[in-house]
Design an enzyme around this catalytic site. Structure first.
Site, PDB file in Angstrom:
ATOM      1  N   SER A 181      10.198   5.757  -6.541  1.00 18.84           N
ATOM      2  CA  SER A 181      10.045   6.027  -7.975  1.00 18.84           C
ATOM      3  C   SER A 181      11.356   6.533  -8.579  1.00 18.84           C
ATOM      4  O   SER A 181      12.202   7.107  -7.888  1.00 18.84           O
ATOM      5  CB  SER A 181       8.960   7.076  -8.206  1.00 18.84           C
ATOM      6  OG  SER A 181       7.748   6.667  -7.625  1.00 18.84           O
TER       7      SER A 181
HETATM    8  N1  SAH Z   1       6.288   8.256  -3.100  1.00 19.40           N
HETATM    9  C1  SAH Z   1       7.098   7.120  -2.787  1.00 19.40           C
HETATM   10  C2  SAH Z   1       6.856   5.997  -3.765  1.00 19.40           C
HETATM   11  C3  SAH Z   1       6.489   4.772  -3.045  1.00 19.40           C
HETATM   12  S1  SAH Z   1       5.730   3.486  -3.982  1.00 19.40           S
HETATM   13  C4  SAH Z   1       8.572   7.498  -2.682  1.00 19.40           C
HETATM   14  O1  SAH Z   1       8.917   8.653  -2.958  1.00 19.40           O
HETATM   15  O2  SAH Z   1       9.382   6.668  -2.281  1.00 19.40           O
HETATM   16  C5  SAH Z   1       4.062   3.626  -3.472  1.00 19.40           C
HETATM   17  C6  SAH Z   1       3.780   3.517  -2.000  1.00 19.40           C
HETATM   18  O3  SAH Z   1       2.357   3.531  -1.842  1.00 19.40           O
HETATM   19  C7  SAH Z   1       4.242   2.218  -1.337  1.00 19.40           C
HETATM   20  O4  SAH Z   1       5.056   2.533  -0.248  1.00 19.40           O
HETATM   21  C8  SAH Z   1       2.941   1.565  -0.881  1.00 19.40           C
HETATM   22  O5  SAH Z   1       3.086   0.849   0.321  1.00 19.40           O
HETATM   23  C9  SAH Z   1       2.017   2.747  -0.740  1.00 19.40           C
HETATM   24  N2  SAH Z   1       0.581   2.459  -0.818  1.00 19.40           N
HETATM   25  C10 SAH Z   1      -0.069   1.585  -1.614  1.00 19.40           C
HETATM   26  N3  SAH Z   1      -1.387   1.628  -1.406  1.00 19.40           N
HETATM   27  C11 SAH Z   1      -1.594   2.586  -0.442  1.00 19.40           C
HETATM   28  C12 SAH Z   1      -2.747   3.110   0.213  1.00 19.40           C
HETATM   29  N4  SAH Z   1      -3.971   2.656  -0.051  1.00 19.40           N
HETATM   30  N5  SAH Z   1      -2.572   4.068   1.133  1.00 19.40           N
HETATM   31  C13 SAH Z   1      -1.338   4.540   1.435  1.00 19.40           C
HETATM   32  N6  SAH Z   1      -0.208   4.078   0.864  1.00 19.40           N
HETATM   33  C14 SAH Z   1      -0.335   3.129  -0.072  1.00 19.40           C
END
Ligand code: SAH
Length: 226
Positions: free
Chosen positions: A76
């Site tokens: 993000s």
């Molecule tokens: N917090 C992260 C942002 C990553 S984007 C950072 O600081 O980099 C969102 C993430 O959620 C992605 O890596 C995606 O693979 C994960 N995601 C999506 N659906 C999910 C689920 N049901 N359970 C766990 N992770 C999930």
């Protein structure tokens, strides 16, 4: 020997360069846009975001935007990390659950402030890389699980706060159940590809009440084996 000195100097120069980029990011992207929580600002001054993004895009780590981290996922934008972290009003005794580890950056920012961070990532590759990077940075209060975050982490519940960084169409009931009394949840909700609503939920006297915070755009919340 000469080469060794050159490499040491280069490493020092780069570390310093990233540190000043990070200070500038905090000032221009966070402080000037109204982020006030000192703990959040200090954490973001400290966490080396450039070491949590893929190496080839390190130079863009402090840009004012999300960046690709593989598997079609993104880290993000710094501002949204600060904004969501500030919304849970983090303090040092809290235990926080994050859904969507991704790069591990949000988890690291939380780990600088709160006692324990539990984070779940659905992609094994991303989860393993984040775990490696977070270990290399020396975090011992981040617990990482690979799996579908829809189910939360019942063994470690209840949580004082839950941050969800991928957008489901509805708030998963298990996450509501795993929120402690007085706990806060921050979660983007909405359909894939559309503008979503950032929702703040609070559990008071067993009741979960939500309010709209702002419009956001997150990657979709995926489900395992559906
Ligand atoms: N917090 C992260 C942002 C990553 S984007 C950072 O600081 O980099 C969102 C993430 O959620 C992605 O890596 C995606 O693979 C994960 N995601 C999506 N659906 C999910 C689920 N049901 N359970 C766990 N992770 C999930």
């Amino acid at each position: 020997m000469k080469i060794l000195w050159y490499m040491i100097l280069l490493t020092l120069f780069q570390a310093d360069h990233f540190k000043s980029q990070r200070a500038l990011m905090v000032e221009t992207q966070l402080v000037q846009r109204g982020i006030k929580d000192k703990a959040v600002l200090d954490a973001m001054r400290k966490v080396p975001r450039h070491l949590l993004v893929p190496e080839k895009i390190r130079d863009y780590a402090y840009d004012d935007r999300p960046l690709p981290i593989g598997e079609g996922q993104t880290i993000s934008q710094p501002y949204i990390v600060a904004f969501m972290t500030e919304l849970i009003q983090p303090t040092k005794n809290m235990r926080v659950l994050e859904i969507g580890t991704g790069s591990g950056y949000q988890a690291a920012v939380l780990a600088e402030i709160v006692k324990e961070v539990y984070t779940i990532e659905i992609f094994e590759g991303l989860g393993k890389r984040a775990e490696q990077d977070l270990n290399a940075l020396g975090y011992t209060n981040i617990h990482l699980h690979i799996g579908d975050g829809y189910k939360g982490w019942p063994e470690a519940a209840p949580f004082d706060a839950i941050i969800v960084t991928a957008a489901p169409e509805n708030i998963p009931q298990p996450l509501i159940d795993q929120l402690a009394e007085g706990g806060i949840m921050v979660i983007p909700v909405g359909e894939e590809g559309k503008v979503q609503q950032l929702i703040l939920g609070e559990k008071t006297k067993g009741k979960f009440k939500t309010r709209y915070i702002s419009s956001v755009r997150f990657v979709p919340f995926l489900r395992e084996n559906l």
